[in-house]
Design an enzyme around this catalytic site. Structure first.
Site, PDB file in Angstrom:
ATOM      1  N   TYR A 142       0.820  -1.217   0.000  1.00 44.22           N
ATOM      2  CA  TYR A 142       0.000   0.000   0.000  1.00 44.22           C
ATOM      3  C   TYR A 142       0.852   1.263   0.000  1.00 44.22           C
ATOM      4  CZ  TYR A 142      -3.944  -3.054   1.072  1.00 44.22           C
ATOM      5  OH  TYR A 142      -4.894  -4.035   1.020  1.00 44.22           O
ATOM      6  N   LYS A 193       3.792 -15.393   1.479  1.00 42.49           N
ATOM      7  CA  LYS A 193       3.852 -16.215   0.256  1.00 42.49           C
ATOM      8  C   LYS A 193       5.318 -16.357  -0.134  1.00 42.49           C
ATOM      9  CE  LYS A 193       0.844 -16.973  -2.554  1.00 42.49           C
ATOM     10  NZ  LYS A 193       0.244 -18.279  -2.914  1.00 42.49           N
ATOM     11  N   ASP A 226      -2.585 -17.886   1.236  1.00 43.19           N
ATOM     12  CA  ASP A 226      -3.812 -18.387   0.596  1.00 43.19           C
ATOM     13  C   ASP A 226      -4.361 -19.590   1.368  1.00 43.19           C
ATOM     14  OD1 ASP A 226      -1.464 -19.648  -0.237  1.00 43.19           O
ATOM     15  OD2 ASP A 226      -2.288 -20.277  -2.163  1.00 43.19           O
ATOM     16  N   ASP A 250      -5.048  -7.277   5.634  1.00 44.31           N
ATOM     17  CA  ASP A 250      -6.298  -6.606   5.273  1.00 44.31           C
ATOM     18  C   ASP A 250      -7.353  -7.658   4.923  1.00 44.31           C
ATOM     19  OD1 ASP A 250      -8.040  -4.622   4.622  1.00 44.31           O
ATOM     20  OD2 ASP A 250      -6.937  -3.859   2.892  1.00 44.31           O
ATOM     21  N   ASP A 254     -10.512  -9.486   7.490  1.00 48.02           N
ATOM     22  CA  ASP A 254     -11.927  -9.409   7.098  1.00 48.02           C
ATOM     23  C   ASP A 254     -12.567 -10.796   7.064  1.00 48.02           C
ATOM     24  OD1 ASP A 254     -11.892  -6.702   6.953  1.00 48.02           O
ATOM     25  OD2 ASP A 254     -12.609  -6.556   4.886  1.00 48.02           O
TER      26      ASP A 254
END
Ligand code: NAD
Length: 369
Positions: A142, A193, A226, A250, A254
């Site tokens: 970001y 990852k 993932d 992020d 959620d």
């Protein structure tokens, strides 16, 4: 009793409504001799744009810097949808995070027994769930440069975001995660990852080194981000503290949020580095936004905001017992049947925002009686 300095930034939409319930709780804690606060108020978000033309004034930032902790309601809403990108309501929040150096975002995902049926998953998968997601908040994709959209010779476009992490950034977030886990079950899972991203390779290497150097008595597990998303909906209770970068955090936080039932239940903390005096900058806020669809109608659930105060008691003021008391009062209020509309079963009677605040204060009174 020490007088702690709290800056309250109610913000927009339901922000002021849920903050009013926190003030009720603060009033009660003071009267009962449990914790005393000196509170100040200021503007952030759309209301600050209306009053001053910016989403956070320098004076408000200076107050935030001087406070022991900041409590924020929510910012934004359709009224400010057309304002310039640079001064949009969220810019006030981003400025607070950046200028106070709040690099560690803590999001607990707790499934209260009374609400297990409100989760998107089956009761047995989520009942008793208590995960802490630790998200790196000021680095990664970001913020990395270059960050741009350029036009190619053939007229098509090329967009670039840069995922970038340094050793120091990973070390400090790893320390936050291990220190938290030390006070919980002693287990940390780190999600990245490393199979396809260089930043993931470094992330794994640094977290492993921090673990071996300072926390070898604790359990560390590495999980691909993932797979972690999948595990969170398959068997969420396998995790305790989950540390991850800004982007994956992020998304994963959620996912975890949906395990608990409602956005109106989720508090968060954003913490800075510990200074020489042992204190740190901190901002506490509910995960939800300003909910313009229900604002001003006494419909908002104030528990995420009240839970944010409990986190401030725990992480800024070292008042673990008072935090347990307040978290316990929230559990009791729910167990006694208190429900706002977002968590009420269909066709049942629901309390308003103020009614839920009163139910928490009544449960606090009952706990100390
Ligand atoms: P939202 O979180 O405000 O609302 C999403 C849905 O959840 C709505 O239906 C809302 O009524 C419900 N909801 C949220 N909080 C609730 C509560 N405490 N009790 C009961 N129901 C609740 O997200 P959104 O609708 O995407 O965004 C609305 C505005 O908030 C936008 O301007 C957005 O930019 C802003 N926003 C701010 C923050 C923040 O201040 N940290 C976070 C997210 C969104």
């Amino acid at each position: 009793m020490t007088n702690y300095k709290l800056l309250l930034l109610p913000g927009d939409g339901i922000g002021p409504e849920v903050m009013a319930e926190v003030e009720k709780v603060i009033g009660f804690l003071g009267q009962a001799g449990i914790a005393a606060f000196e509170t100040e108020h200021d503007l952030v978000g759309g209301c600050a744009i209306d009053a001053h033309g910016v989403a956070l004034t320098d004076a408000a930032l200076a107050r935030a810097d001087a406070a022991d902790a900041v409590l924020l309601g929510a910012v934004g809403g359709p009224k400010w949808a057309e304002v310039a990108y640079e001064i949009r309501p969220e810019s006030g929040l981003l400025r607070l995070r950046k200028d106070l150096g709040l690099f560690a975002n803590l999001r607990p995902a707790i499934c209260y027994p009374a609400l297990a049926d409100a989760s998107a998953l089956k009761r047995e998968l989520v009942e008793g769930l208590d995960i802490m997601i630790v998200r790196e908040l000021t680095g990664g994709v970001y913020f990395g440069e270059p960050k741009e959209i350029t036009t190619l010779p053939d007229g098509s476009k090329r967009a670039v975001d840069t995922q970038v992490y340094t050793t120091g950034e990973i070390e400090r977030i790893a320390h936050v995660a291990f220190d938290l886990a030390r006070k919980r079950s002693g287990r940390v899972a780190s999600a990245e990852k490393h199979n396809v991203m260089k930043s993931g390779v470094l992330w794994k290497e640094v977290v492993t080194r921090v673990h071996q150097a300072d926390y070898a008595d604790m359990a560390l597990e590495h999980v691909l981000a993932d797979n972690c998303a999948m595990q969170l909906v398959r068997r969420p209770k396998q995790y305790d503290v989950l540390v991850t970068d800004n982007l994956f955090g992020d998304v994963l936080s959620d996912v975890a949020a949906m395990l608990t039932g409602s956005l109106g239940m989720l508090p968060s903390a954003s913490l800075g580095a510990v200074d020489a005096k042992g204190s740190r900058k901190a901002l506490y806020e509910p995960v939800h936004g300003s909910a313009p669809d229900i604002a001003g109608r006494d419909l908002a659930n104030p528990l995420a905001m009240i839970g944010s105060l409990a986190m401030a008691l725990r992480y800024s003021f070292g008042l673990g017992e008072a935090a347990d008391l307040l978290d316990g009062a929230i559990t009791d209020a729910l167990a006694n049947g208190a429900r706002t509309r977002d968590i009420a079963a269909e066709g049942t009677q629901a309390l308003g925002t103020a009614g839920m605040g009163d139910a928490v204060v009544a449960a606090l009174k009952a706990r100390i009686a």
